[in-house]
Write a protein that holds these residues in place. Structure first.
Motif, mmCIF file in Angstrom:
data_model
loop_
_atom_site.group_PDB
_atom_site.id
_atom_site.type_symbol
_atom_site.label_atom_id
_atom_site.label_comp_id
_atom_site.label_asym_id
_atom_site.label_seq_id
_atom_site.Cartn_x
_atom_site.Cartn_y
_atom_site.Cartn_z
ATOM 1 N N TYR A 149 -39.296 -2.803 60.466
ATOM 2 C CA TYR A 149 -39.254 -1.712 59.493
ATOM 3 C C TYR A 149 -38.170 -1.904 58.444
ATOM 4 C CZ TYR A 149 -42.603 0.890 62.311
ATOM 5 O OH TYR A 149 -43.741 1.288 62.974
ATOM 6 N N GLY A 150 -37.151 -2.701 58.764
ATOM 7 C CA GLY A 150 -36.138 -3.052 57.781
ATOM 8 C C GLY A 150 -35.525 -1.851 57.083
ATOM 9 N N SER A 151 -35.476 -1.921 55.763
ATOM 10 C CA SER A 151 -34.853 -0.854 54.969
ATOM 11 C C SER A 151 -35.618 0.453 55.041
ATOM 12 C CB SER A 151 -34.732 -1.305 53.507
ATOM 13 O OG SER A 151 -36.013 -1.570 52.953
ATOM 14 N N ASP A 152 -36.871 0.397 55.484
ATOM 15 C CA ASP A 152 -37.650 1.634 55.588
ATOM 16 C C ASP A 152 -37.132 2.540 56.699
ATOM 17 O OD1 ASP A 152 -39.374 1.157 53.487
ATOM 18 O OD2 ASP A 152 -40.824 0.078 54.716
ATOM 19 N N LEU A 153 -36.295 2.028 57.589
ATOM 20 C CA LEU A 153 -35.722 2.875 58.628
ATOM 21 C C LEU A 153 -34.959 4.046 58.018
ATOM 22 C CD1 LEU A 153 -34.464 0.221 61.197
ATOM 23 C CD2 LEU A 153 -36.146 2.022 61.651
ATOM 24 N N GLU A 154 -34.267 3.796 56.917
ATOM 25 C CA GLU A 154 -33.543 4.882 56.252
ATOM 26 C C GLU A 154 -34.506 5.916 55.695
ATOM 27 O OE1 GLU A 154 -30.253 5.790 55.844
ATOM 28 O OE2 GLU A 154 -30.010 4.331 57.458
ATOM 29 N N ARG A 155 -35.632 5.454 55.162
ATOM 30 C CA ARG A 155 -36.630 6.364 54.593
ATOM 31 C C ARG A 155 -37.334 7.171 55.680
ATOM 32 N NH1 ARG A 155 -40.470 2.981 50.752
ATOM 33 N NH2 ARG A 155 -41.202 5.087 50.258
ATOM 34 N N MET A 156 -37.296 6.683 56.914
ATOM 35 C CA MET A 156 -37.955 7.357 58.015
ATOM 36 C C MET A 156 -37.149 8.551 58.529
ATOM 37 S SD MET A 156 -39.199 3.805 59.762
ATOM 38 C CE MET A 156 -39.116 4.349 61.453
ATOM 39 N N LYS A 157 -35.897 8.646 58.112
ATOM 40 C CA LYS A 157 -35.046 9.734 58.586
ATOM 41 C C LYS A 157 -35.423 11.055 57.914
ATOM 42 C CE LYS A 157 -31.060 6.829 59.702
ATOM 43 N NZ LYS A 157 -29.643 6.509 59.395
ATOM 44 N N SER A 360 -47.994 0.525 50.028
ATOM 45 C CA SER A 360 -47.516 1.886 50.269
ATOM 46 C C SER A 360 -46.732 1.963 51.560
ATOM 47 C CB SER A 360 -48.707 2.848 50.325
ATOM 48 O OG SER A 360 -49.570 2.517 51.398
ATOM 49 N N PHE A 361 -45.997 3.061 51.703
ATOM 50 C CA PHE A 361 -45.283 3.352 52.941
ATOM 51 C C PHE A 361 -45.539 4.815 53.275
ATOM 52 C CE2 PHE A 361 -41.373 4.860 55.115
ATOM 53 C CZ PHE A 361 -41.535 4.142 56.288
ATOM 54 N N VAL A 362 -46.259 5.046 54.358
ATOM 55 C CA VAL A 362 -46.606 6.405 54.766
ATOM 56 C C VAL A 362 -45.623 6.858 55.830
ATOM 57 C CG1 VAL A 362 -48.366 7.887 55.777
ATOM 58 C CG2 VAL A 362 -49.034 6.018 54.258
ATOM 59 N N LYS A 363 -44.814 7.855 55.504
ATOM 60 C CA LYS A 363 -43.767 8.263 56.448
ATOM 61 C C LYS A 363 -43.987 9.644 57.057
ATOM 62 C CE LYS A 363 -40.574 9.950 52.834
ATOM 63 N NZ LYS A 363 -39.205 9.831 52.307
ATOM 64 N N PHE A 496 -46.503 5.986 45.978
ATOM 65 C CA PHE A 496 -47.766 6.126 46.714
ATOM 66 C C PHE A 496 -47.566 6.000 48.224
ATOM 67 C CE2 PHE A 496 -51.828 4.744 48.378
ATOM 68 C CZ PHE A 496 -52.704 5.592 47.744
ATOM 69 N N PRO A 497 -48.277 6.849 49.007
ATOM 70 C CA PRO A 497 -49.138 7.953 48.588
ATOM 71 C C PRO A 497 -48.373 9.278 48.555
ATOM 72 C CG PRO A 497 -49.444 7.587 50.920
ATOM 73 C CD PRO A 497 -48.403 6.589 50.457
ATOM 74 N N ALA A 498 -48.691 10.102 47.585
ATOM 75 C CA ALA A 498 -48.007 11.390 47.468
ATOM 76 C C ALA A 498 -48.271 12.282 48.681
ATOM 77 C CB ALA A 498 -48.437 12.098 46.180
ATOM 78 N N TRP A 499 -49.410 12.106 49.340
ATOM 79 C CA TRP A 499 -49.671 12.932 50.521
ATOM 80 C C TRP A 499 -48.706 12.609 51.658
ATOM 81 C CZ3 TRP A 499 -50.773 10.321 54.966
ATOM 82 C CH2 TRP A 499 -51.419 9.082 54.884
ATOM 83 N N GLY A 500 -48.010 11.474 51.561
ATOM 84 C CA GLY A 500 -47.039 11.104 52.583
ATOM 85 C C GLY A 500 -45.677 11.738 52.389
ATOM 86 N N ILE A 501 -45.507 12.525 51.330
ATOM 87 C CA ILE A 501 -44.225 13.205 51.098
ATOM 88 C C ILE A 501 -44.063 14.317 52.136
ATOM 89 C CG2 ILE A 501 -42.938 14.675 49.497
ATOM 90 C CD1 ILE A 501 -44.322 13.109 47.201
#
Length: 570
Positions: A149-157, A360-363, A496-501
């Motif tokens: 997941y790398g840098s996306d770990l921060e975005r997952m918080k 995309s990254f769906v969080k 993208f995707p906005a639904w993942g906000i």
């Protein structure tokens, strides 16, 4: 240096053998076969620290997005290998009935499975405190999770700085587009196109006219012209088409202007009105399946495999079970290819389509460990073990010599015989079906460190070999070598995707989404199924109710979040 005596050397050899026998294979449940072509050669059942064997354990796993039979993972070839490596088995239960009701019951009782995929109800579980924080577990036991997941770990918080679930896929290596259509499209039976001489189909009017003409020519077959999926959280298959027809990708309940980055809802737009009016006209002509608004997902899939439904809008991943059955039948009997569905990127007026997703990254979807789990460490170690590259190769490609080969250049491929044997029944028994999604894994558009595609279907060598003569015929008729070539390349959309906000439970944005779905669920059946003379008055009634919602506040929130994501990716 003093020479070792034979007795000393013998003692050292015995010690080494003893350590091997007791299984010092490495940390975090090690035991991973060094060559995935020989899985299961290790006895397994190692502890996370490699110090002592662990007893085998079965954890419960509920999948709110599932569309497969309930099963123990160790009943499959892949699941048994993973059990041998970790000592862990999962008893999978898939959703039956209403998702929100099921998750609501869990939240109210505070009784959860060990592992939970709540899909669209994930915010409800987080808000109810149903998930444990994974942050420390990942730090202590998740080196492969951190790597994937790398840098996306921060975005997952979340806003409290915690990680409550792992998104289903991580983009690893290079991005490779899918030659198939796993995303949205207007699908049509191939026989409709074949009988019409493989015409160019650019607009939704042309698409529906093809269906009208075919039904008219075959009145004795009891055909259904068009069907729509509305069951539970899958209702988006009915609400999303106006967005795609207007030339936008799947950003959920909003469309985002590419110049201003302003997000606008479209449920109350002329786009939606135009599409629903088309369905209303189809219904008046007897071409729309009235049961669309009451059928469940299984009934929908059954109708798609019946050979009687000519067309629908949906996402490739959502109809995959039905499409796989149809394609398996066509391989056994080429005449059955007529009933396989073909994807078309139609729009309202032939404008550039955007059905294909950009990277995309769906969080706001994922898999979490619940407060009911007795041994979160074993579970996170299982997830981490799965994210080892050799296990991702095993999960997606299988076993070398059985389900894939490697050529002299190190490229993975499948022989025609291997492709033929990997039908739906094989995918179930081997485990491809159960480990294809709904776990922490490398995304299908990723590549391994050796340059091979993670997903066999994306590997050019496999895709071309997997094509039947009927596939080649229809693709050649449209001047394409892949299905994706029929569609426009996706524009770059950093948000993208906005639904993942994410939206906080109980926030104005979350309340808007709930209420807007309630209004559309109430009025869409009337707008489609009642006689055309009532359409305008029903639409005005719908607008009156919908416009009472604070959609302007929702648009402002989504616009701000989109612009924030754009800044984060610069």
């Amino acid at each position: 240096m003093k020479r070792k005596t034979p007795v000393y050397m013998a003692a050292m050899l015995m010690l080494v053998l003893a350590l091997v026998i007791t299984g010092c294979a490495g940390n975090n449940g090690g035991n991973t076969p060094s060559n995935t072509s020989s899985p299961g050669t290790n006895s397994g059942n190692e502890g996370g620290n490699g110090e002592q064997p662990l007893e085998k354990v079965t954890f419960t796993y509920f999948n709110g997005a599932g569309a497969a039979k309930d099963i123990n993972t160790n009943e499959t070839t892949l699941g048994k290998i993973f059990e041998d490596q970790t000592g862990v088995n999962f008893k999978i239960e898939n959703l039956v009935g209403d998702l929100n009701t099921k998750i609501g019951t869990m939240n109210a009782s505070r009784k959860y499975p060990d592992v939970l995929i709540p899909d669209a109800a994930i915010d409800d579980v987080v808000g109810a405190g149903g998930f444990i924080d994974l942050t420390d577990l990942i730090e202590e036991h998740g080196p492969n999770i951190k790597k994937a997941y790398g840098s996306d770990l921060e975005r997952m918080k979340t806003e409290d700085g915690k990680i409550y679930y792992l998104p289903m896929s991580a983009q690893v290596g290079e991005f490779i587009p899918d030659p198939n259509i796993g995303q949205g499209a207007f699908w049509i039976q191939r026989r409709v196109l074949k009988e019409a001489g493989y015409p160019e189909v650019k607009t939704i009017d042309q698409y529906f006219d093809l269906i009208r003409d075919y039904v008219k020519k075959h009145p004795e077959e009891g055909l259904t012209g068009f069907i729509s999926l509305t069951h539970d959280w899958r209702f988006f298959a009915t609400t999303n088409p106006p967005m795609h027809l207007a030339g936008y990708p799947n950003d959920g309940g909003v469309i985002v202007d590419m110049d201003t980055f302003e997000a606008k809802v479209y449920a109350n737009s002329d786009y939606t009105k135009q599409y629903l009016k088309m369905l209303n006209e189809l219904n008046a002509e007897g071409l729309f399946d009235k049961s669309s608004f009451i059928d469940n997902y299984d009934q929908y899939l059954a109708k798609l495999t019946s050979g009687k439904v000519l067309g629908m809008f949906d996402y490739g991943w959502q109809i995959a079970n039905a499409q796989n059955v149809l394609m398996d039948a066509a391989k056994a009997d080429p005449a059955q290819d007529d009933f396989v569905y073909f994807p078309l990127p139609v729009t309202f007026d032939g404008r550039k389509d955007q059905y294909l997703d950009p990277p995309s990254f769906v969080k706001n979807r994922g898999i979490g460990i619940t407060i009911s789990a007795q041994d979160p460490v074993r579970i996170i170690q299982y997830f981490d073990n799965m994210l080892k590259e050799e296990n991702q190769i095993l999960r997606s490609w299988g076993i070398e010599g059985e389900t894939y080969e490697i050529d002299e250049n190190g490229r993975y491929y499948r022989t025609p015989e291997q492709i033929a044997k990997i039908d739906e029944a094989f995918r179930e028994s081997f485990g491809f079906k159960y480990f294809d999604w709904n776990w922490p894994l490398y995304s299908a558009s990723s590549t391994f460190s050796n340059g091979n595609a993670v997903s066999p279907g994306v590997q050019p060598e496999v895709f071309q070999l997997s094509l039947t003569e009927a596939d080649k015929t229809i693709l050649n008729a449209y001047g394409a070598q892949t299905y994706a070539e029929m569609f426009a390349a996706p524009d770059d959309r950093p948000w993208f995707p906005a639904w993942g906000i994410p939206k906080e439970q109980g926030s104005p944005e979350q309340i808007y989404e709930t209420k807007s779905e309630e209004v559309t669920r109430k009025y869409f059946p009337k707008l489609v199924l009642e006689e055309p003379s009532k359409f305008e008055s029903n639409w005005e009634e719908f607008l009156s109710e919908f416009n009472k919602l604070d959609y302007a506040g929702y648009e402002a929130f989504m616009t701000a979040e989109v612009k924030k994501l754009i800044e984060e990716t610069k």
